[in-house]
Design a protein around this motif. Structure first.
Motif, PDB file in Angstrom:
ATOM      1  N   GLU A   1     -14.039   9.117  -0.421  1.00  0.00           N
ATOM      2  CA  GLU A   1     -12.705   8.675   0.656  1.00  0.00           C
ATOM      3  C   GLU A   1     -12.968   9.586   1.845  1.00  0.00           C
ATOM      4  O   GLU A   1     -12.802   8.900   2.970  1.00  0.00           O
TER       5      GLU A   1
ATOM      6  N   GLY B   1      -3.576   4.231  -0.898  1.00  0.00           N
ATOM      7  CA  GLY B   1      -4.050   3.039  -0.963  1.00  0.00           C
ATOM      8  C   GLY B   1      -3.390   1.711  -1.686  1.00  0.00           C
ATOM      9  O   GLY B   1      -2.313   1.974  -1.437  1.00  0.00           O
TER      10      GLY B   1
ATOM     11  N   ARG C   1       0.854  -1.283  -0.075  1.00  0.00           N
ATOM     12  CA  ARG C   1       0.114   0.078   0.002  1.00  0.00           C
ATOM     13  C   ARG C   1       0.895   1.145   0.053  1.00  0.00           C
ATOM     14  O   ARG C   1       1.871   1.143   0.402  1.00  0.00           O
TER      15      ARG C   1
ATOM     16  N   GLU D   1      -2.922   7.228  -6.928  1.00  0.00           N
ATOM     17  CA  GLU D   1      -3.357   7.283  -5.708  1.00  0.00           C
ATOM     18  C   GLU D   1      -3.913   8.845  -5.445  1.00  0.00           C
ATOM     19  O   GLU D   1      -4.890   9.538  -5.064  1.00  0.00           O
TER      20      GLU D   1
END
Length: 168
Positions: free
Chosen positions: A105, A45, A14, A60
């Motif tokens: 998010e 992410g 990640r 991301e």
């Protein structure tokens, strides 16, 4: 304990990115469905199949902010124990362009560095942010182990810290 396959740990790669503008840090206040709902974290992410770690970080940033990173620097590698575990690549950087105000998010906010201690950060950021934002430091290498009420942090240098999960 991390799940093992053929005697080896299983880890999910990640990214976590902290973008800077002058003396401000761009943080994402987690949406209600996020594991960090109402708390501030960086953007980032999962790494998708076929991506390099840097490509994933750039993607991301674009997905979660709507802007393009102009610089990204690897500032930390954190092993988060679990089943499976997570190998977290932590970057700092800058961006150009207009930002999304709110995404699926959460809500993006520029937070002055001097007031980071006054906002509800994800617990491990109280330890991590000062270290990765310090340009004089080398890359941070650490292992985070989460329990019900706390996170234990161990560094490559042998330092150990324990933080409550719900610290303000």
């Amino acid at each position: 304990m991390d799940q093992q396959t053929d005697g080896r740990y299983t880890l999910v790669p990640r990214t976590l990115i902290f973008l800077q503008r002058e003396n401000d840090i761009l943080l994402l206040r987690g949406a209600a469905h996020k594991w960090f709902a109402g708390r501030y974290n960086g953007v980032g992410g999962h790494v998708e199949p076929g991506e390099t770690i840097l490509e994933a970080a750039i993607r991301e940033v674009r997905e979660e902010t709507g802007a393009s990173p102009t610089t990204l620097r690897l500032r930390g590698i954190v092993h988060i124990t679990g089943t499976p575990g997570v190998l977290l690549f932590v970057f700092t950087g800058t961006i150009e362009g207009d930002l999304h105000a709110t995404t699926d998010e959460g809500t993006l906010e520029w937070i002055p560095r001097t007031t980071l201690h006054t906002v509800p950060l994800v617990a491990d950021l109280h330890w991590l942010l000062p270290r990765i934002l310090d340009e004089q430091r080398e890359i941070v290498y650490a292992t985070f182990t989460f329990t019900t009420n706390e996170v234990q942090i161990r560094t490559a240098e042998g330092d150990v810290a324990t933080l409550p999960l719900h610290a303000e």
